[in-house]
Structures are given as structure tokens and as C-alpha cells.
Design a protein around this motif. Structure first.
Motif, PDB file in Angstrom:
ATOM      1  N   ALA A  74     -19.502 -55.516  33.469  1.00 17.97           N
ATOM      2  CA  ALA A  74     -19.977 -56.580  34.352  1.00 17.97           C
ATOM      3  C   ALA A  74     -20.967 -56.003  35.354  1.00 17.97           C
ATOM      4  CB  ALA A  74     -18.808 -57.236  35.088  1.00 17.97           C
ATOM      5  N   VAL A  75     -21.866 -56.858  35.825  1.00 21.19           N
ATOM      6  CA  VAL A  75     -22.844 -56.492  36.854  1.00 21.19           C
ATOM      7  C   VAL A  75     -22.607 -57.374  38.069  1.00 21.19           C
ATOM      8  CG1 VAL A  75     -25.288 -56.459  37.465  1.00 21.19           C
ATOM      9  CG2 VAL A  75     -24.561 -55.714  35.196  1.00 21.19           C
ATOM     10  N   MET A  76     -22.601 -56.735  39.240  1.00 21.77           N
ATOM     11  CA  MET A  76     -22.442 -57.457  40.507  1.00 21.77           C
ATOM     12  C   MET A  76     -23.678 -57.191  41.366  1.00 21.77           C
ATOM     13  SD  MET A  76     -18.460 -56.407  41.183  1.00 21.77           S
ATOM     14  CE  MET A  76     -18.239 -57.523  42.554  1.00 21.77           C
ATOM     15  N   PHE A  77     -24.337 -58.247  41.784  1.00 25.28           N
ATOM     16  CA  PHE A  77     -25.530 -58.155  42.638  1.00 25.28           C
ATOM     17  C   PHE A  77     -25.101 -58.527  44.060  1.00 25.28           C
ATOM     18  CE2 PHE A  77     -30.252 -58.064  42.127  1.00 25.28           C
ATOM     19  CZ  PHE A  77     -30.581 -58.176  43.466  1.00 25.28           C
ATOM     20  N   ASP A  83     -26.212 -41.713  30.580  1.00 24.22           N
ATOM     21  CA  ASP A  83     -25.088 -42.284  29.837  1.00 24.22           C
ATOM     22  C   ASP A  83     -23.752 -42.019  30.510  1.00 24.22           C
ATOM     23  OD1 ASP A  83     -25.129 -39.601  29.452  1.00 24.22           O
ATOM     24  OD2 ASP A  83     -24.816 -39.641  27.282  1.00 24.22           O
ATOM     25  N   ALA A  84     -23.764 -41.884  31.851  1.00 25.11           N
ATOM     26  CA  ALA A  84     -22.522 -41.620  32.572  1.00 25.11           C
ATOM     27  C   ALA A  84     -21.538 -42.774  32.401  1.00 25.11           C
ATOM     28  CB  ALA A  84     -22.814 -41.418  34.056  1.00 25.11           C
ATOM     29  N   VAL A  85     -20.257 -42.424  32.379  1.00 23.52           N
ATOM     30  CA  VAL A  85     -19.227 -43.451  32.274  1.00 23.52           C
ATOM     31  C   VAL A  85     -18.622 -43.693  33.657  1.00 23.52           C
ATOM     32  CG1 VAL A  85     -18.708 -42.887  29.894  1.00 23.52           C
ATOM     33  CG2 VAL A  85     -17.491 -41.691  31.720  1.00 23.52           C
ATOM     34  N   GLY A  86     -17.929 -44.840  33.791  1.00 20.60           N
ATOM     35  CA  GLY A  86     -17.342 -45.190  35.078  1.00 20.60           C
ATOM     36  C   GLY A  86     -18.247 -46.124  35.853  1.00 20.60           C
ATOM     37  N   PRO A  87     -17.780 -46.654  36.984  1.00 21.19           N
ATOM     38  CA  PRO A  87     -18.581 -47.601  37.767  1.00 21.19           C
ATOM     39  C   PRO A  87     -19.816 -46.946  38.373  1.00 21.19           C
ATOM     40  CG  PRO A  87     -16.599 -46.995  38.967  1.00 21.19           C
ATOM     41  CD  PRO A  87     -16.458 -46.417  37.595  1.00 21.19           C
ATOM     42  N   LEU A 140     -14.820 -48.232  44.908  1.00 19.17           N
ATOM     43  CA  LEU A 140     -14.996 -48.251  43.457  1.00 19.17           C
ATOM     44  C   LEU A 140     -14.838 -46.887  42.810  1.00 19.17           C
ATOM     45  CD1 LEU A 140     -18.054 -50.615  43.491  1.00 19.17           C
ATOM     46  CD2 LEU A 140     -15.794 -51.194  42.646  1.00 19.17           C
ATOM     47  N   ARG A 141     -14.721 -45.840  43.644  1.00 11.19           N
ATOM     48  CA  ARG A 141     -14.652 -44.467  43.125  1.00 11.19           C
ATOM     49  C   ARG A 141     -15.783 -44.240  42.127  1.00 11.19           C
ATOM     50  NH1 ARG A 141      -8.599 -45.230  42.468  1.00 11.19           N
ATOM     51  NH2 ARG A 141      -7.724 -44.591  44.458  1.00 11.19           N
ATOM     52  N   ILE A 169     -23.773 -53.212  41.376  1.00 10.78           N
ATOM     53  CA  ILE A 169     -22.648 -52.465  40.828  1.00 10.78           C
ATOM     54  C   ILE A 169     -22.549 -52.767  39.335  1.00 10.78           C
ATOM     55  CG2 ILE A 169     -20.131 -52.170  40.857  1.00 10.78           C
ATOM     56  CD1 ILE A 169     -20.215 -53.128  43.804  1.00 10.78           C
ATOM     57  N   VAL A 170     -22.424 -51.720  38.532  1.00  8.35           N
ATOM     58  CA  VAL A 170     -22.129 -51.876  37.115  1.00  8.35           C
ATOM     59  C   VAL A 170     -20.689 -51.436  36.901  1.00  8.35           C
ATOM     60  CG1 VAL A 170     -22.735 -51.235  34.756  1.00  8.35           C
ATOM     61  CG2 VAL A 170     -24.529 -51.413  36.490  1.00  8.35           C
ATOM     62  N   LEU A 171     -19.825 -52.377  36.528  1.00  8.70           N
ATOM     63  CA  LEU A 171     -18.408 -52.102  36.318  1.00  8.70           C
ATOM     64  C   LEU A 171     -18.174 -51.818  34.842  1.00  8.70           C
ATOM     65  CD1 LEU A 171     -16.909 -54.951  38.530  1.00  8.70           C
ATOM     66  CD2 LEU A 171     -17.033 -52.523  39.103  1.00  8.70           C
ATOM     67  N   ASP A 172     -17.770 -50.593  34.541  1.00 10.48           N
ATOM     68  CA  ASP A 172     -17.580 -50.165  33.160  1.00 10.48           C
ATOM     69  C   ASP A 172     -16.211 -50.596  32.648  1.00 10.48           C
ATOM     70  OD1 ASP A 172     -18.727 -48.963  30.995  1.00 10.48           O
ATOM     71  OD2 ASP A 172     -17.941 -46.974  31.429  1.00 10.48           O
TER      72      ASP A 172
END
Length: 593
Positions: A182-185, A227-231, A218-219, A243-246
Motif C-alpha cells: 500500500a502507498v500512503m500520501f 529493492d529493499a524490503v520493509g516499509p 514504522l521502523r 509511505i510504502v507499506l510492504d
């Protein structure tokens, strides 16, 4: 921190010892190299064959590899090929150590991706110089990469890195059907006021504090890898964060995150001598809607954020296709508005303001209407906010005032004593903040020959609160030039009394909410009576807006309210219809109401 998440050289901990991996089958070389490099503060680990070396590289992710070219089971060129074939290892610089003097060996090493070479036997100074040179070059490259991908103020990923991460997440959805994100603006609701009133240094401090709260909540991971994983928490610019929520399976998980973030972001910020509050508006979009491009997903998250602002701010909104269509319709309306400014698509109507004692029309309020040749009548509720946001309101307001002044002077010639005493014109928030307002206004009055006392400008309390710093001087100057001033929508704000004392008003226009309720109980009538008493003590006229029933009119007359306006008395009329209305017997006088 795991090897997968370790910061690369050049990140915030660039001065920590660099990690060097030595791949050589001679264990005596291990001890020798470790001793030689001790003075330049590097950490050396060793492997005796190619397979062990590659495995160690995958685990430790060194900053540099020293690779012996003459290994028992393979060559340095072959090991280089194996290293470059692994995406996680391909970027690690390699210095090939060789006893060979043959040019074709060195050429093959460089062709395979070696950064440098060192001939055996070597001296400590030469080894240290080669190693230090490669490490310094890597640090410089890492710093350049960081500068290109990280926001210098907050240390968060910037727009460029966000775009790369977001596109990588979109591409991942094509490879893994079970993957979702998900993306949060996020936009902060009062940042501009804080920045303008307290200064840019305080504004910058606030942005850094906001970034820290987002990190803590969000840590978020802090690598600049694509290509990092996580938020991911990124700053686009100004007070806009994304915010990009992985690994977010559905939108409900993102909503839970937003509900947790809102109170955290709204809590006060201690910024040196200042304590400020700044709530946030959040737009949310989920990858399940099916996106191919990062820009499209950011666009929809931005649209949802503006929907959150429209709902009252300090809240979130989940994107729906209807929102996108609404934005397209708004854009079409904006384009139509630009084309319509200065044409006869806009026309004026005038609503009488009537003396409830003498039963004579005292003045008229000037209102603008828009009749589009294809879209038909467009409500002011739709086009006025767009005109204000685009600042087209300045040109539109000038046109309205100019045409109204010409009409007023024509009425004076034709109607004589039956003509209105003055025009009441609404002042928009954009006009109130425009430093050229008075010059533009006086220029129109001079151009049309309109007397200054024939104009009354209406402002609302909320406008004054937004522009308190400039309003005092501006309204004072207008008043000194003979222009009448009215406070509109009185009774809906929280600082009305202070505004009445601070600004040189002539008229108090009571909001329709009080008028509607005046006949519903003694409390409302007592409140309105108190307002009129206050106005009388301050030397102000009172206009009751929104009179729509006979019961309201009778009550207002009983309370001796001097002036009234509303559909019961007259709807807004075009100029010709108003002339006829003026010349007909007053319905108040004949008792027709």
C-alpha cells in the motif's frame, strides 16, 4: 542488523571500519595481509577457496574483496565471473592479487570486472595504498548515491529513490500474485502557517521531527538499495511524505496503520522555544487495484489525500475511482473557468437588503453567476473554490466590481431615491491576502466614477483569522478612504467579539443559522437580542441574513432588528428585474408578507 539490511559504505556510518574479504589458499598470506592492513583500520576476514569465499561474501557483504588469481581449483577470472553473476555481490570492488606478469592475465581480470590488481610479492605500503584507494573511491560513490537518493534535510529517501522502490514493488506484484503493498500520501495541514509565522528554521525542525516520528512508528529500513524490503518512508518535498507499506495483504491493514499514525503526528512538537501542533491528511491506495507505473499509484494516493483534506483534515481517505473522475471533472471545470473569465458567461444578480423599520431597500448584495454554453448553470459552490485556488478569483472579482459599479451609477440616474444606497460586495480570502488589493480597488472606482461610500466590502471572521497580520492595516486603509466594511457570517466563529473590537466595521451581518432558529425558542431570540445590543453599543448596523419565513420576520421586527435579507424579502435578481422590484409597492409596506 542482518546482513541483508547492513548499511553500505557511505551511509550515515561511513567512518566505521571497512570490511575486507581475502580469498587466498595460503593461510600465511592471511596473517600477513591482516597485519599489513591493521594501520588503516579495516576488518579482514579470510577464505581459502572460491566456494568458501563466495559464501562468506554472501554472509558478510564486504566492502572490498582481495582475490588471489592462482587458486588450486580455479582462477581469479572465473571467480570474478561467479561474483558478478550474483546481484547482491556484483557491486563489490575486487582487487586481484597475482604473481603473473602476462598482460593477457591482467587484461582478462579487468575485463571480468576487477577494480585494481596487485602483483606478488607486495609490500605493506603498496597494499595499504591500493586498498585505501579503492575504499575511498567506494565511499565517494556511495556518498554521491546517497546525495542523489536521500533528502538532505530529513535523511529520508527522496522522490527519486521512492520512485525506484515503488516501481520495484509494482514489478514484484507481477512476479508474486500473493504479494500486496500500500502507498500512503501524507500532507501536513498547518505546516505553511507554521513556516510563514515562525520562520523556515522552525519549519525545517518540524519536518525533521515529523520524519523521526514516521521512522519510529514504522521502523522503516534505512538502506538506499532499490529493492529493499520493509516499509519505506520518503519525503517528496515541502511537507509531503509518502509511505510504502510492504507485505500489506489488503487495504484494512493500511487503514490500521493510518489510524495509528494520525494521533502520533497530531501530538505537539517541542521545537526549541516553540511548541506547535500540525495534524496530517492521509491518502491511501492499495496495489490490488492493479498498477503498472509508480506515477499512477502516486497520483491516486495524492488524490485520496486531497479528499481527506476536503473531509475536514486530520483524517485519512482510501482511494476510489470516483475520486479520480471527480478530479478530472474539476480539471475540466477549471479549464472552462479560464476560458470564461472576461466573457458574458458570467452575469450579476443583486439581492436586496431591506430596512425592516422603513420597509425600504437600503442596499443590494452583489452575487456572480455562471451560465456555461454547454454545461448550463454552474453553482458558485462549485466554481468559487476553484477560482480561489487558481487565483482566477482576482480577475473575476475585478470584473464583477467594475460591472456592478457601472450598474449602480445607472440605477442612480434612472431610479433616483429608489436606487440602493450602496453595493455590498464579498471579499474572498485570496483578495484579502493580495497586497495589490487596495490599488486594484481604487483604480476601478476611479475608472468607473464610483464614490467610495457606495461600496461595502464583506469579510468573514475565518478570513480575518487566516490573515490577521495584514487585515488590520488593510481594513484601516479602506475605511480611511470612505469604504464601508461589514463582518459577514457573524456568530459562526470563536473570536467574533475580539474581531468587532479590533477592526473598523460598519455593519454586522448575522449568520443565517441564528436567523433560522430565532423563532424556535427564547434562547435564540435572547442571543440575537444580545447581538443587536452589542452592535448598538459599538455603533454598528445589523443585517439578519437568511430570512425565509414570516415567523422569522415577525420575530426580528419584534426584536427591532434594523435590516434584513433573505428569500422571503427577495431572491437575487438580475438588474432589470431589480429595477421592477424597486418600483413596485413594497410587500412589507402593503402587508403582503
Amino acid at each position: 542488523m542482518s546482513a541483508e539490511r547492513r548499511k553500505p559504505v557511505g551511509w550515515q556510518e561511513a567512518q566505521q571500519p571497512a570490511r575486507v574479504l581475502l580469498i587466498d589458499d595460503d593461510v600465511t598470506i592471511h596473517s600477513l595481509v591482516t597485519a599489513m592492513l591493521k594501520s588503516i583500520d579495516v576488518q579482514v576476514t579470510c577464505a581459502t577457496d572460491a566456494s568458501a569465499g563466495i559464501e562468506r561474501a554472501m554472509t558478510d557483504r564486504p566492502d572490498l574483496i582481495l582475490l588471489d588469481h592462482e587458486l588450486p581449483d580455479t582462477t581469479g577470472v572465473e571467480v570474478l565471473a561467479r561474483l558478478k553473476a550474483v546481484p547482491q555481490l556484483a557491486g563489490i570492488p575486487v582487487i586481484v592479487v597475482t604473481a603473473s606478469e602476462r598482460r593477457e592475465v591482467l587484461t582478462a581480470c579487468f575485463a571480468g570486472g576487477a577494480s585494481d590488481y596487485l602483483r606478488k610479492p607486495f609490500f605493506g605500503a603498496e597494499l595499504r595504498a591500493r586498498v585505501q584507494s579503492v575504499i575511498d573511491r567506494q565511499r565517494m560513490v556511495a556518498e554521491l548515491g546517497r546525495a542523489a537518493h536521500v533528502d538532505s534535510l530529513t535523511g529520508l529517501p527522496n522522490r527519486t529513490l521512492l520512485h525506484l522502490r515503488l516501481q520495484a514493488a509494482i514489478d514484484r506484484t507481477a512476479e508474486r500474485p500473493d504479494y500486496g503493498f500500500a502507498v500512503m500520501f501524507i500532507d501536513f495541514d498547518r505546516f505553511k502557517i507554521i513556516n510563514d509565522s515562525l520562520g523556515h528554521e522552525v519549519g525545517d525542525s518540524l519536518l525533521r521531527e515529523i520524519a523521526q516520528r514516521l521512522r519510529e512508528n514504522l521502523r522503516a529500513q534505512d538502506t538506499i538499495a532499490r529493492d529493499a524490503v520493509g516499509p519505506t518512508v520518503a519525503r517528496l518535498g515541502g511537507d509531503e511524505f509518502v509511505i510504502v507499506l510492504d507485505e500489506i495483504a489488503d487495504i484494512s491493514m493500511a487503514v490500521s496503520v493510518a489510524e495509528r499514525l494520525l494521533p502520533s503526528l497530531e501530538a505537539s512538537y517541542d521545537l526549541g522555544e516553540h511548541t506547535v501542533r500540525s495534524s496530517a491528511s492521509i491518502g491511501i491506495v492499495h496495489s490490488g487495484a492493479g498498477y503498472d507505473l509508480a506515477d499512477d499509484m502516486l497520483r491516486d494516493a495524492d488524490i485520496a489525500m486531497y479528499e481527506a483534506k476536503a473531509r475536514g483534515r486530520n483524517c485519512y481517505a482510501v482511494f476510489t475511482p470516483f475520486m479520480r473522475e471527480a478530479v478530472r471533472n474539476r480539471l475540466r471545470l477549471e479549464n472552462a473557468l479560464r476560458d470564461a473569465i472576461g466573457t458574458d458567461q458570467f452575469y450579476l444578480v443583486y439581492q436586496p437588503i431591506v430596512s425592516l423599520a422603513t420597509r425600504r431597500m437600503e442596499s443590494v448584495e452583489v452575487l456572480v453567476r455562471w451560465r456555461h454554453p454547454e454545461l448550463g448553470l454552474i453553482s458558485p459552490v462549485e466554481f468559487i473554490p476553484i477560482a480561489e485556488e487558481t487565483r482566477l478569483i482576482l480577475q473575476l472579482a475585478d470584473d464583477v466590481l467594475r460591472r456592478a459599479c457601472h450598474q449602480f451609477l445607472e440605477w442612480r440616474d434612472r431610479l433616483g431615491d429608489a436606487a440602493p444606497n450602496y453595493l455590498s460586495v464579498n471579499l474572498s480570502r485570496v483578495q484579502l491576502a493580495d497586497p495589490s488589493l487596495t490599488d486594484r480597488l481604487f483604480s476601478i472606482l476611479e475608472e468607473t466614477g464610483m464614490p467610495a461610500d457606495g461600496i461595502q466590502l464583506e469579510v468573514t471572521e475565518s478570513q480575518l483569522m487566516q490573515h490577521r497580520g495584514v487585515a488590520t492595516e488593510l481594513l484601516g486603509r479602506l475605511k480611511r478612504h470612505g469604504i464601508r466594511l461589514a463582518m459577514d457570517d457573524f456568530g459562526t466563529g470563536y473570536s467574533s467579539l475580539s474581531c468587532l473590537q479590533e477592526y473598523p466595521f460598519d455593519v454586522l451581518k448575522v449568520d443565517r443559522a441564528l436567523t433560522e432558529n430565532v423563532s424556535r425558542g427564547r434562547g435564540y431570540s435572547a442571543l440575537l437580542h444580545a447581538v443587536m445590543t452589542l452592535a448598538e453599543n459599538l455603533g454598528l448596523d445589523v443585517v439578519a441574513e437568511g430570512i425565509e419565513t414570516m415567523e422569522q420576520l415577525v420575530m426580528l421586527q419584534a426584536l427591532e432588528c434594523p435590516l434584513g435579507q433573505g428569500y422571503l424579502l427577495s431572491r437575487p435578481l438580475e438588474a432589470e428585474a431589480l429595477e421592477s422590484w424597486c418600483l413596485e409597492p413594497s410587500p412589507l409596506a402593503t402587508g403582503a408578507l
